[in-house]
Enzyme design. Structure first.
Site, short mmCIF file in Angstrom:
data_model
loop_
_atom_site.label_atom_id
_atom_site.label_comp_id
_atom_site.label_asym_id
_atom_site.label_seq_id
_atom_site.Cartn_x
_atom_site.Cartn_y
_atom_site.Cartn_z
N ASP A 29 5.10 1.29 -7.69
CA ASP A 29 3.89 0.56 -8.09
C ASP A 29 4.09 -0.93 -7.83
OD1 ASP A 29 2.34 2.61 -10.23
OD2 ASP A 29 4.50 2.85 -10.18
N ASN A 54 5.21 6.07 -15.96
CA ASN A 54 6.65 6.09 -15.69
C ASN A 54 7.46 5.68 -16.91
OD1 ASN A 54 6.62 6.90 -12.95
ND2 ASN A 54 5.99 4.84 -12.34
N THR A 140 -2.47 4.06 -9.19
CA THR A 140 -1.15 4.49 -8.73
C THR A 140 -0.33 5.06 -9.88
OG1 THR A 140 -0.17 2.30 -9.03
CG2 THR A 140 -1.13 2.77 -6.87
N PHE A 182 3.82 14.11 -10.40
CA PHE A 182 3.95 13.43 -11.70
C PHE A 182 2.63 12.87 -12.24
CE2 PHE A 182 4.76 9.56 -14.20
CZ PHE A 182 5.52 10.09 -15.23
N ASN A 183 1.91 12.06 -11.45
CA ASN A 183 0.72 11.38 -11.99
C ASN A 183 -0.33 12.38 -12.48
OD1 ASN A 183 1.77 8.85 -11.48
ND2 ASN A 183 0.74 8.63 -9.49
N HIS A 256 5.83 6.04 -2.61
CA HIS A 256 4.55 6.71 -2.88
C HIS A 256 3.38 5.71 -2.97
CE1 HIS A 256 6.84 10.26 -4.23
NE2 HIS A 256 7.56 9.46 -4.98
N ASP A 257 3.45 4.84 -3.97
CA ASP A 257 2.26 4.06 -4.34
C ASP A 257 1.81 3.05 -3.28
OD1 ASP A 257 2.16 5.49 -6.68
OD2 ASP A 257 3.30 4.02 -7.83
#
Ligand code: BDR
Ligand code: CA
Length: 342
Positions: A29, A54, A140, A182-183, A256-257
Site C-alpha cells: 500500500d 494488514n 487497496t 486477503f482483502n 499487489h497494491d
C-alpha cells in the site's frame, strides 16, 4: 487547517484524474501511495482514507501519515475509517507485513496530521459534491470503508467514475485461505457490496499481482536511485520479500497494491476481460472466494474488468522512473498544497 475536498474537475483546465486511495498500509500500500504522489500532473489525490486490514486501524492511519512525511506531503489529508469489518471478526497480517505493517523502513511519529473527520464521511461528502462520474476510488485494503459509504448514501455512486481495486483471485487460488485473497477474506460482505454497486470496477487480483515480483535485482535498482524515498521502498520490499520467498519459493515479493496506481498511469501495461465477479459470503470453507465467470458460463451480469496479465518490465520501468522523481524534486513544482492559505 482547512482542507479542500472538492475534486479539481471543477476547474476546466485541470485534466488530472481525481482519486481517493483507501488503504491499509502495508508495504505494498505504501508503494502505491508513493507512486500516486509521484504523479501530481496526472493524478489529483484528494485524500487518503485508511481502514483496518494488514494491521489495526491505529497503525494503518499512522503508516499512511508516515508515508506522506516521507513524500514531503504533510499537507495531504489522511482520514481514519472503519476499525472492523462489516460482519466478521478482524483478521490482520503481521506475519507478512511485520508488527508495524511497514517494517523494513524507519517507523516514527509523523508530522502529517490525522484529519478530524471520519474516512467514510470524507468519501461520502467528496462524492456528493463531485461532478458526475468524476472521482476514481482506489481501494487497496479490505473494502469496509467504501461499502459503508455506499450503504450510507447510494446517491454517491453518481460521483464515481470507476473503482480500481486490489482484491480477489481466480487462477492463483487464495493467499490467506485456500480459496480467498486477503482483502476479500477480511470483509467479504463489503466486497460483495462494492463488486455489485453498479459502477465500473477494475480488479487487480492475485492472478496479475503475483506476476509483479520485486526480485533482488529490481530491489537493488530501486535502492541505487539513492534518494530517501527509494531507499525506504527498497528497505520495505526487502522485508516483505522474506515472507513470500519462503511461502511461494518465488523470486521476490508481489507488489499487489501498486498495480492499481500503475493502471491509472499506464493502462496499456495490463490485460483484462469483462466478467461477473461474485463473492462467497456464507460458506465456512470458501468464504471470501471470488467466483470469476471468466468464460461467461453463467448469465450473471458483467460487473468487473478482471485483470489477468501485466507487462512486468514495463511496470518496474514506470515505478523506477517515478521513484527517481523524488530525488530530483522536479515534482515539487507541480504539487498543489492541499492546505488553504490561512
Ligand atoms: C493484499 O493483502 C495485503 O496483505 C496487501 O497489502 C494487499 O492489499 C494482497 O492479498
Ligand atoms: Ca493492502
Amino acid at each position: 487547517m482547512t482542507v479542500r475536498a472538492v475534486p479539481s474537475t471543477e476547474n476546466p483546465v485541470d485534466d488530472r484524474r481525481p482519486i481517493v486511495i483507501d488503504c491499509d498500509p502495508g508495504q505494498d500500500d505504501a508503494v502505491a501511495l508513493l507512486l500516486a504522489m509521484a504523479a501530481p500532473k496526472e493524478l489529483d489525490l484528494l485524500g487518503i482514507t485508511t481502514v483496518a486490514g494488514n494491521v489495526p486501524l491505529e497503525k494503518t492511519q499512522r503508516n499512511a501519515r508516515i508515508i506522506c512525511d516521507l513524500a514531503e506531503r504533510q499537507d495531504m489529508p489522511v482520514f481514519a475509517g472503519c476499525e472492523r469489518p462489516l460482519k466478521r471478526e478482524p483478521i490482520t497480517a503481521e506475519n507478512v507485513h511485520g508488527d508495524e505493517g511497514i517494517d523494513g523502513m524507519e517507523i516514527f511519529e509523523p508530522e502529517t496530521p490525522l484529519h478530524s473527520r471520519d474516512a467514510v464521511d470524507f468519501i461520502v461528502d467528496t462524492l456528493k459534491s463531485a461532478d458526475e462520474e468524476s472521482v476514481t476510488l482506489v481501494p487497496t485494503g479490505p473494502l469496509t470503508n467504501v461499502a459503508t459509504a455506499i450503504e450510507r448514501d447510494r446517491s454517491i455512486l453518481g460521483g464515481i467514475r470507476e473503482i480500481v481495486l486490489m482484491g480477489g483471485a481466480m487462477r492463483e487460488g487464495g493467499n490467506r485461505s485456500p480459496s480467498a485473497e486477503f482483502n476479500v477474506l477480511v470483509d467479504p460482505h463489503a466486497a460483495d457490496v462494492v463488486f455489485n454497486c453498479g459502477r465500473p470496477v477494475v480488479a487487480m487480483g492475485l492472478d496479475v499481482t503475483h506476476q509483479v515480483l520485486a526480485s533482488p535485482e529490481r530491489v537493488k535498482n530501486i535502492r541505487a536511485l539513492g534518494n530517501p524515498v527509494a531507499r525506504a521502498v527498497a528497505g520495505m520490499l526487502g522485508f516483505f520479500e522474506r515472507f513470500d520467498k519462503s511461502k511461494y519459493g518465488s523470486e521476490g515479493a508481489p507488489l499487489h497494491d501498486p498495480c492499481t496506481v500503475a493502471y491509472l498511469l499506464e493502462p496499456a501495461l495490463f490485460k483484462g476481460k469483462d466478467v461477473n465477479v461474485s463473492v462467497e459470503c456464507d460458506s465456512e470453507l470458501t468464504v471470501g472466494h471470488t467466483a470469476v465467470d471468466f468464460w461467461h458460463v453463467t448469465d450473471r451480469p458483467i460487473n468487473t474488468r478482471w485483470m489477468y496479465d501485466v507487462d512486468v518490465d514495463g511496470f518496474f520501468e514506470l515505478l523506477i522512473d517515478r521513484l527517481n522523481r523524488y530525488d530530483r524534486r522536479q515534482y515539487r513544482g507541480d504539487v498543489q498544497d492541499r492546505r488553504d492559505p490561512e
